[in-house]
Write a protein that holds these residues in place. Structure first.
Motif, short mmCIF file in Angstrom:
data_model
loop_
_atom_site.label_atom_id
_atom_site.label_comp_id
_atom_site.label_asym_id
_atom_site.label_seq_id
_atom_site.Cartn_x
_atom_site.Cartn_y
_atom_site.Cartn_z
N UNK A 109 1.20 -0.77 0.09
CA UNK A 109 0.03 -0.17 -0.18
C UNK A 109 1.25 1.28 -0.25
N UNK A 110 0.20 2.29 -0.56
CA UNK A 110 1.89 3.45 -0.55
C UNK A 110 1.05 4.34 -0.26
N UNK A 111 1.50 5.53 0.84
CA UNK A 111 1.10 6.08 1.84
C UNK A 111 -0.18 7.55 0.79
N UNK A 112 -0.08 7.41 0.03
CA UNK A 112 -1.09 8.38 -0.47
C UNK A 112 -2.36 6.93 -0.40
N UNK A 113 -2.58 5.49 -0.92
CA UNK A 113 -3.12 5.43 -0.16
C UNK A 113 -4.00 5.18 0.78
N UNK A 114 -3.10 5.46 1.76
CA UNK A 114 -3.16 5.63 3.57
C UNK A 114 -4.20 7.06 3.48
N UNK A 115 -3.62 6.93 2.88
CA UNK A 115 -3.98 8.98 2.93
C UNK A 115 -5.98 8.71 2.48
N UNK A 116 -6.06 8.47 1.93
CA UNK A 116 -7.25 8.32 1.37
C UNK A 116 -8.15 7.24 1.93
N UNK A 117 -7.16 6.06 2.21
CA UNK A 117 -8.57 5.62 3.79
C UNK A 117 -9.21 5.85 4.45
N UNK A 118 -7.56 6.44 4.99
CA UNK A 118 -7.83 7.14 6.77
C UNK A 118 -8.60 8.63 6.50
N UNK A 119 -8.51 9.49 5.48
CA UNK A 119 -8.56 11.18 6.03
C UNK A 119 -10.43 11.21 5.48
N UNK A 120 -10.66 12.05 6.27
CA UNK A 120 -12.13 12.64 5.76
C UNK A 120 -12.12 13.45 4.50
N UNK A 121 -10.79 14.17 4.75
CA UNK A 121 -11.08 14.92 2.82
C UNK A 121 -9.77 14.79 2.87
N UNK A 122 -9.27 13.21 1.40
CA UNK A 122 -8.21 13.45 1.32
C UNK A 122 -7.36 14.34 0.00
N UNK A 123 -6.49 14.61 0.10
CA UNK A 123 -5.45 15.69 -0.90
C UNK A 123 -5.20 14.82 -2.00
N UNK A 124 -4.58 13.52 -1.90
CA UNK A 124 -3.88 13.09 -2.88
C UNK A 124 -5.05 12.53 -3.63
N UNK A 125 -5.02 11.89 -4.62
CA UNK A 125 -5.90 11.12 -5.85
C UNK A 125 -6.98 11.97 -6.31
N UNK A 126 -6.69 13.15 -6.27
CA UNK A 126 -7.50 14.12 -6.95
C UNK A 126 -9.18 14.49 -5.95
N UNK A 127 -8.88 14.02 -3.96
CA UNK A 127 -9.39 14.14 -3.19
C UNK A 127 -10.47 12.98 -3.47
N UNK A 128 -10.16 11.80 -3.86
CA UNK A 128 -11.19 10.78 -3.90
C UNK A 128 -10.70 10.05 -3.09
N UNK A 129 -11.67 9.52 -1.76
CA UNK A 129 -11.24 8.89 -1.14
C UNK A 129 -11.14 6.67 -1.28
N UNK A 130 -11.06 6.40 -0.67
CA UNK A 130 -10.92 4.70 -0.87
C UNK A 130 -11.35 4.01 0.05
N UNK A 131 -12.53 3.42 -0.19
CA UNK A 131 -13.45 2.75 1.15
C UNK A 131 -13.97 1.08 0.96
N UNK A 151 -1.78 11.67 6.92
CA UNK A 151 -2.95 12.25 6.34
C UNK A 151 -2.58 13.95 6.70
N UNK A 152 -0.80 14.17 6.93
CA UNK A 152 -0.83 16.04 6.95
C UNK A 152 -1.47 16.77 8.07
N UNK A 153 -1.75 15.62 9.05
CA UNK A 153 -2.42 16.99 10.27
C UNK A 153 -4.17 17.13 9.37
N UNK A 154 -4.53 16.15 8.79
CA UNK A 154 -5.53 16.12 8.46
C UNK A 154 -6.93 15.81 9.34
N UNK A 155 -7.95 15.99 8.69
CA UNK A 155 -9.24 14.89 9.85
C UNK A 155 -8.95 13.35 9.57
N UNK A 156 -8.99 12.35 10.49
CA UNK A 156 -9.82 10.99 10.42
C UNK A 156 -10.64 11.38 9.90
N UNK A 157 -11.37 9.92 9.01
CA UNK A 157 -13.07 9.86 8.17
C UNK A 157 -13.99 9.58 10.11
#
Length: 323
Positions: A135-157, A193-199
């Motif tokens: 798993x990449x760091x970018x993918x982890x951000x998209x899994x855990x972050x409420x408002x991910x900055x990576x991947x065009x802001x698209x969450x992974x669920x 998460x670069x300081x962002x909130x969790x889901x």
């Protein structure tokens, strides 16, 4: 996602040559002193609680007239306990924040002292039957972050969005996290998460062991915890911050190829104009010795190097007596 330097305290953390790690792990044994007695109290990291138990047991086996009380509810509890005088030792799985340090300086006129006592890899755990290869760091951000900055802001669920097929594809990812008292929580939030909130639907746990236990009991779960808490019921998934994927091995952690390498610290109150108190000094000397680092390995963490040991003991004014 860029991994920040762990601080000047860990300047000796890594020695890399041609992609290989060259480390001097030949540490000196602990030198026993006569007549040591007294009381120590440690308040802080849950991640380090088992390790502190091992160090306390080893130290007390040498000095039966020393008592050590341990409280491990999270790294956020260490600074106030040190500040109030309730504890002499503050284990933390993260570095203190500027605000925490400023509070000490305002009260005592000097900053707290961080002693690097072991190296950890913050592992990303999945159920033992989960086939996820990396798993990449970018993918982890998209899994855990409420408002991910990576991947065009698209969450992974779902697991399918991470590339799994068959029965896994449509299954939602159940996320497990440490609670907000935890230094591990703060480290993950900062570095992943670069300081962002969790889901909102993340399941927060009171301890590192609880996270791993929950993931081991939930086939479709993902969580994070120290490498020392790995069990047979979970897998630590290799991570990538670029093209290559690296597992949380000793070599990959020390070379920082593994993206979530971190130091584990014990904070002390030490006036730079005065010697450290004898009991705290001897405990730290034990922890940084061959004896103490054998306990670090027993607890599942990675030991410090000779350079780190000498660097830390020199800062504390203890090197000459520890040789």
């Amino acid at each position: 996602m860029k991994l920040r330097a762990l601080s000047a305290v860990v300047a000796a953390f890594v020695v890399v040559a041609a992609g290989a790690v060259a480390l001097d792990l030949e540490l000196s044994p602990y030198k026993v002193v006569n007549g040591l007695s007294g009381k120590l109290k440690s308040v802080g990291s849950d991640t380090m609680h088992h390790e502190m138990e091992l160090w306390a047991e080893g130290f007390q086996s040498i000095y039966p007239n020393v008592s050590i009380e341990l409280v491990g509810k999270g790294s956020n509890t260490a600074p106030p306990a040190l500040l109030s005088g309730d504890a002499q030792l503050g284990p933390m799985s993260r570095q203190m924040t500027p605000d925490e340090i400023a509070a000490f300086q305002a009260k005592f006129g000097y900053k707290p002292t961080a002693v690097l006592v072991a190296i950890d890899a913050l592992a990303i755990y999945v159920h033992k039957d989960n086939p996820l290869p990396c798993i990449s760091m970018e993918q982890m951000e998209r899994v855990f972050a409420a408002d991910p900055k990576s991947g065009g802001g698209k969450s992974i669920r779902t697991w399918g969005e991470l590339g799994l097929t068959g029965e896994w594809a449509a299954k939602p990812i159940a996320m497990y996290s440490r609670n907000t008292l935890s230094g591990t929580y703060k480290f993950f939030k900062q570095h992943v998460l670069s300081g962002a909130d969790f889901k909102d639907d993340i399941k927060m746990q009171v301890g590192s062991e609880a996270v791993v236990s929950a993931v081991g009991a939930d086939k479709y779960a993902m969580g994070y915890s120290g490498i020392g808490y790995k069990t047979a019921g979970v897998r630590a998934v290799p991570l990538s911050s670029g093209k290559s994927c690296y597992d949380a091995s000793f070599d990959n952690t020390y070379s920082r190829k593994y993206p979530l390498a971190r130091g584990l610290y014990v904070y002390l109150l030490k006036d730079p104009k005065k010697p450290i108190d004898t009991l705290s000094g001897e405990f730290v000397t034990y922890v940084l010795s061959r004896d103490g680092q054998t306990q670090a390995k027993k607890g599942g963490y990675y030991p410090i190097t000779r350079n780190i040991r000498e660097h830390e003991l020199t800062r504390l004014g203890l090197l000459a007596s520890a040789r």
